[in-house]
Motif scaffolding. Sequence first.
Motif, mmCIF file in Angstrom:
data_model
loop_
_atom_site.group_PDB
_atom_site.id
_atom_site.type_symbol
_atom_site.label_atom_id
_atom_site.label_comp_id
_atom_site.label_asym_id
_atom_site.label_seq_id
_atom_site.Cartn_x
_atom_site.Cartn_y
_atom_site.Cartn_z
ATOM 1 N N ASP A 94 0.865 -1.178 0.000
ATOM 2 C CA ASP A 94 0.000 0.000 0.000
ATOM 3 C C ASP A 94 0.901 1.227 0.000
ATOM 4 O O ASP A 94 1.663 1.445 0.945
ATOM 5 N N SER A 95 0.813 2.013 -1.068
ATOM 6 C CA SER A 95 1.724 3.147 -1.224
ATOM 7 C C SER A 95 1.475 4.274 -0.225
ATOM 8 O O SER A 95 2.262 5.227 -0.166
ATOM 9 N N SER A 96 0.430 4.185 0.574
ATOM 10 C CA SER A 96 0.227 5.201 1.603
ATOM 11 C C SER A 96 1.183 4.994 2.786
ATOM 12 O O SER A 96 1.280 5.843 3.664
ATOM 13 N N TYR A 97 1.906 3.872 2.785
ATOM 14 C CA TYR A 97 2.905 3.591 3.819
ATOM 15 C C TYR A 97 4.294 3.893 3.282
ATOM 16 O O TYR A 97 4.571 3.704 2.090
ATOM 17 N N ASP A 126 -0.037 -1.898 -5.892
ATOM 18 C CA ASP A 126 -0.524 -0.981 -4.870
ATOM 19 C C ASP A 126 -1.991 -1.256 -4.553
ATOM 20 O O ASP A 126 -2.864 -1.077 -5.410
ATOM 21 N N GLY A 128 -3.879 0.450 -2.862
ATOM 22 C CA GLY A 128 -4.630 1.693 -2.925
ATOM 23 C C GLY A 128 -5.156 1.996 -4.318
ATOM 24 O O GLY A 128 -6.065 2.808 -4.485
#
Length: 148
Positions: A94-97, A126, A128
């Motif tokens: 997850d690219s939000s991490y 990803d 997301g």
Amino acid sequence: MAKIALMVGTVYGAAEYVAEQALPLLASFDHEVSFYNDAKLDNVLAFDADIWLVITSTTGDGDIPDNLFPFYLELQNRFPLLTGKRFAVVALGDSSYDTFCGAGEQFRSLLLELQGTELAPMLRIDAGETLEPETLALPWLEQCFSAV
């Protein structure tokens, strides 16, 4: 035809689902695949695969899932050189991490350190952006493994 050792690291089942979808695809190219959901180094080495394929999700702060982490530690500790062996990594994250696809990155680095040759650049998926990771993984796997 190639012998492929397929190691899976999963927490909620997405990576395992991708791997299960990959099995018939790889078989359609006449590859012999050995699937390891709870990989042990001696078993993988005994299979004597031409190619190691790792499909793993990332958990926690860029960590390797619990079912694959002991295999990673065995590789680190025993350090079997993979000279002449090829590998590929499909990493789910997850690219939000900050540690996006950290488990895949760790595996890729270790396999390179063990002198494996990367079959293709690591695929990063990803969560997301993609709810069904197999829609990206299967075409990538087809491209990588159809000519092997």
